[in-house]
Scaffold this active site. Sequence first.
Site, PDB file in Angstrom:
ATOM      1  N   SER A 105      42.276  49.267  34.657  1.00  0.00           N
ATOM      2  CA  SER A 105      41.693  49.034  35.971  1.00  0.00           C
ATOM      3  C   SER A 105      42.585  48.106  36.801  1.00  0.00           C
ATOM      4  O   SER A 105      42.982  47.044  36.347  1.00  0.00           O
ATOM      5  CB  SER A 105      40.301  48.410  35.801  1.00  0.00           C
ATOM      6  OG  SER A 105      39.694  48.188  37.036  1.00  0.00           O
ATOM      7  N   GLY A 106      42.910  48.550  38.016  1.00  0.00           N
ATOM      8  CA  GLY A 106      43.749  47.756  38.903  1.00  0.00           C
ATOM      9  C   GLY A 106      45.225  48.078  38.824  1.00  0.00           C
ATOM     10  O   GLY A 106      46.044  47.458  39.499  1.00  0.00           O
TER      11      GLY A 106
ATOM     12  N   THR B  57      44.139  55.172  41.373  1.00  0.00           N
ATOM     13  CA  THR B  57      43.548  55.821  42.548  1.00  0.00           C
ATOM     14  C   THR B  57      44.577  55.980  43.661  1.00  0.00           C
ATOM     15  O   THR B  57      44.644  57.032  44.318  1.00  0.00           O
ATOM     16  CB  THR B  57      42.342  54.988  43.041  1.00  0.00           C
ATOM     17  OG1 THR B  57      41.386  54.877  41.990  1.00  0.00           O
ATOM     18  CG2 THR B  57      41.691  55.661  44.246  1.00  0.00           C
TER      19      THR B  57
ATOM     20  N   ASN C 223      39.616  44.304  39.374  1.00  0.00           N
ATOM     21  CA  ASN C 223      40.050  45.201  40.453  1.00  0.00           C
ATOM     22  C   ASN C 223      38.992  45.231  41.538  1.00  0.00           C
ATOM     23  O   ASN C 223      37.816  45.443  41.248  1.00  0.00           O
ATOM     24  CB  ASN C 223      40.269  46.608  39.866  1.00  0.00           C
ATOM     25  CG  ASN C 223      40.825  47.586  40.878  1.00  0.00           C
ATOM     26  OD1 ASN C 223      41.099  47.222  42.024  1.00  0.00           O
ATOM     27  ND2 ASN C 223      40.980  48.819  40.460  1.00  0.00           N
TER      28      ASN C 223
ATOM     29  N   SER D  62      37.681  49.291  41.839  1.00  0.00           N
ATOM     30  CA  SER D  62      37.754  49.940  40.529  1.00  0.00           C
ATOM     31  C   SER D  62      36.904  51.215  40.510  1.00  0.00           C
ATOM     32  O   SER D  62      35.746  51.211  40.919  1.00  0.00           O
ATOM     33  CB  SER D  62      37.247  48.978  39.448  1.00  0.00           C
ATOM     34  OG  SER D  62      37.225  49.616  38.195  1.00  0.00           O
ATOM     35  N   SER D  63      37.512  52.325  40.043  1.00  0.00           N
ATOM     36  CA  SER D  63      36.754  53.579  39.895  1.00  0.00           C
ATOM     37  C   SER D  63      35.796  53.416  38.724  1.00  0.00           C
ATOM     38  O   SER D  63      36.231  53.174  37.599  1.00  0.00           O
ATOM     39  CB  SER D  63      37.701  54.749  39.629  1.00  0.00           C
ATOM     40  OG  SER D  63      38.565  54.953  40.713  1.00  0.00           O
TER      41      SER D  63
ATOM     42  N   GLY E 241      41.057  53.538  32.842  1.00  0.00           N
ATOM     43  CA  GLY E 241      41.996  53.144  31.795  1.00  0.00           C
ATOM     44  C   GLY E 241      41.289  52.372  30.694  1.00  0.00           C
ATOM     45  O   GLY E 241      40.094  52.075  30.760  1.00  0.00           O
TER      46      GLY E 241
ATOM     47  N   GLU F 189      39.747  49.558  28.689  1.00  0.00           N
ATOM     48  CA  GLU F 189      39.129  48.334  29.202  1.00  0.00           C
ATOM     49  C   GLU F 189      38.815  47.367  28.073  1.00  0.00           C
ATOM     50  O   GLU F 189      38.197  47.754  27.067  1.00  0.00           O
ATOM     51  CB  GLU F 189      37.839  48.657  29.975  1.00  0.00           C
ATOM     52  CG  GLU F 189      38.105  49.340  31.311  1.00  0.00           C
ATOM     53  CD  GLU F 189      36.870  49.387  32.202  1.00  0.00           C
ATOM     54  OE1 GLU F 189      37.035  49.692  33.389  1.00  0.00           O
ATOM     55  OE2 GLU F 189      35.754  49.122  31.721  1.00  0.00           O
TER      56      GLU F 189
END
Length: 1007
Positions: free
Chosen positions: A106-107, A111, A156, A159-160, A377, A379
């Site tokens: 994440s981050g 995206t 993030n 974050s998705s 991703g 985590e």
Amino acid sequence: QYFFGNEDRVGIQDFVLLDAHNSETAFLDNLKKRFTEDLIYTYIGTLLISVNPYKELDIYTKKQMDLYMGVNFFELPPHIYALADNVYHTMLSEANNNFILISGESGAGKTEASKKILQYYAVSCPSSTLMDTVRDRMLMSNPVLEAFGNAKTMKNDNSSRFGKYMDIQFDYAVGGHILSYLLEKSRVVHQNHGERNFHIFYQLVEGGEEDLLRHLGLEKDTKHYSYLVQGECSNVSSINDKDDWKTVKNALSVIDFDANDIEHLFGIIASVLHLGNVHFDGDTKGYATLNTNAALRWVSKLLEIHVLVLHEALTFRKIEAKSEEVLSPFTVDHAIYARDALAKAIYGRAFTWLVNRINESLENRRKTVIGLLDIYGFEVFSVNSFEQFCINYCNEKLQQLFIQLTLKAEQEEYEAEGIGWEPVQFFNNKIICDLVEEKHRGIISVLDEECMRPGDATDLTFLDKLEEKMGNHPHFVTHKLANKKTRKSLERGDFRLLHYAGEVTYCVVGFIDKNNDLLYKNIKDVIRMSKNPIIQQCFPATEGDSRRRPETVATQFKNSLLRLTEILTAKEAWYVRCLKSNDNKQPGKFDEVLVRHQVKYLGLMEHLRVRRAGFAYRRRYEVFLKRYKALCPATWPHWKGVPADGVEKLVQHLGYQPDEYKMGKTKIFIRYARTLFATEDAFEMCKHELGKQKRTQKRHFKFLSCIVTTKIETCWRGVQARKEKDRRAWAVKIIKQFIKGYITRREAKTTDNSEYLAFVRQSYLNRLKNNLPTTVLDKTTWLTPPPVMTEVFRNILRQLHTRMMVRKYVRGITPQKKAQLQQKVVTSGIFKGKKDSYPSSVAVPFVDTRINEQDINMRVLQTIRHERIKYSVPVVKYDRNGFKPRPRQLILTQAAVYLVEEAKIKQRVDYVSLKGGVHISTLRDYNFLLSEGDMVLQCDHLFEALTKLAMIANKQNNIKVVQGSIKFEIQTGKEGGVDFSTGQEPMIYKGKNGHLMVVSDYFRISA
């Protein structure tokens, strides 16, 4: 700049060419060296590594896109555009499906990477109006899905919180299809400290227009909503919710959401916020009661469900016992669970509806596709729960697929080229995937068993079962199973998995509830009563008939992952690996410890080892020969034979040793990077000599060009002069003809004036085109025609235009307007020329009803439920004895007229028995007498109500307009009456003669 141009002086562009390819330190040094020069992209073969710079770089312009279009993959410095372009041309040339897997934590910029790829395809693919529309929708789907599926987390700000797989469809047009995976629904009702709910909630509250917020019952302050304040960080400096709101609204309109869809969608979002504000208190027995109905009323209005039904569903559970249903009251904790489950279910299904609706606007009959997988991703948080377990399981599966496809691709290439394949040793994470997903023995199976078994299943009993079944597994450990040293880092409610990326400790608290994700059956039944069109699609009526227990969340996710794996294995794979440069989002900072960890869990060293297991470099003969042919006299400047023979001549001239290269069927394979670097150095020296020769040739060519140019210019001027002479002669002829036509314009048509008369007619028609009447009633703006236009011709033109305007008006009438006109025609037939106040009512539109069903008492609705309510309106009834006014509701159903007082039906008159009809006066009053039942009524919407009655009952002839007085029977043998007159002010009172006196004024407008 070519692949080994100036850019390559900053580190190595392709890790395959790194000498110390087994050294993690050398790998990181190369990454850092390039990152410090803002070179964020590096290859491992065709895999692209992207390091997030946390700042804007000027490398995504239209000029950059044009530079990479149609260029060989390794011809220019590494870039995401190079990967996107190569995938696209591979798809076209081989006519097969491809996919790009974008991964990273994440981050890391996943995206953004997917956005860049979409933008590149939007610009680089062929263009047409239809294709441009679909492309715009595809691009605009990003901000919409980000608003509804992304949130701020600790790592993030965008974050998705769901996985997204998009098929970009290519054929004669472009289309797309999106699949979503495991939306983090728990975020709707709970956020950790420092985190936010999904962006759309804050965008709506902060950016929504005043009228919209008033309509949704919202205030412009996130602090008023329980679901938005738990993380205590509603405002984030890097997020502008007001601007994002405008972007989302614009995107929804581009994607072709109509106004009703948008209104209902935001109504659902607002209903979730109001649900969060529904709070419960405990009564003396500990049962849940609502302390206020305000929030629930807004939920009722927005979801269009009766508030009492909703109240019952949130405070009672319906239990089926044989043939009976029993309502069991909730405790406060159960009521909160039911409320949160409903909020999660509504938001989760609305998100699925949104994805499906976007897909409808993007669909195209696809021929070939490029898949784009942007998925969460790996985590690792301080506390890892059920969501992190599912996300990391997903990454395990994708890593397994990644290694399998990479090895498969390498082996297939070697075999296709006739090069011997040497098996590569690698870590096979199938043991971890089996630990999670194995049937009857895996963690998911144990979790499902615990969720479904009778009795008190808890998170701790689930952990006990895991310890019982997984006790000897080398990749599983708990506090109970660990040795003394490991036990210190484990709580009693934790278990630890040794993933391919490293150890992750999971807290089992919440695993059972999150996996069940149960919504009580009676709440499902209630939500299916909603009249909100989106909710009706999200909770279809057919869903409730099945008594089979729905699949758990983990099983659904496992099955969707298996389907995704099947989709991906049927396509050719390409990879983008995104890395975070640091945890503080600080530009220019390269945290080696953090990057090293990501390199490990993304399996980059493993991938490099696979690519370097045999030959470091391979290229098609044509490409290799085109670049290096200048190094050998036999191949320069043009090799006329087979490319493979030319390459053989070239490498022999350069002195390649037999162990340094292999000749495949279509490619040359070079084993060592140093061999290629030596070749490239020789080429750099050769380029300078070639440059001198080219400059000499250029000077000679320039001299010849001057001579040829002068000759061509002379010939061209002669041609132009002859053309000008002919043009002037033609102009003189036309002008003479025009003058002669003007002189003879009033004479009969001849060869002399025919052209002029045609010009006059055409000129008149052109002027008429811009001055045509705009309405059928406009009789004055028709231009006076010239004498050459005959009377018949003029009349035909006028008739045609009038007919066209009439047709255009008729076609423009909407079904709603048509219904209005039909009602107004009936009103006109009954009242025109008879009732004084009729003319003032013509312009006032009728409405469907004046009283909503929610404002009609439930007992009344239940009594007349077998009859469909067609219209209702408030009226005043005057008693037959004494004429005392009483407020009532007049309800018209399919079969009868009802007069209702609160919860009582006072009178019912069947349409069949309505023979005496309805009597009204000719004056400006708004009273009427319903003969059957002797009801004297006053209605502010007289014309509307009587028109509805006439049309529903089919009694147009039974409405009678009378002068003077209206008589009616009070009781047997005793008559009453209503006397009508006019005055300065309207009034109604009982006269001395015992009649009801109605005085109407002179000016009043009503429907």
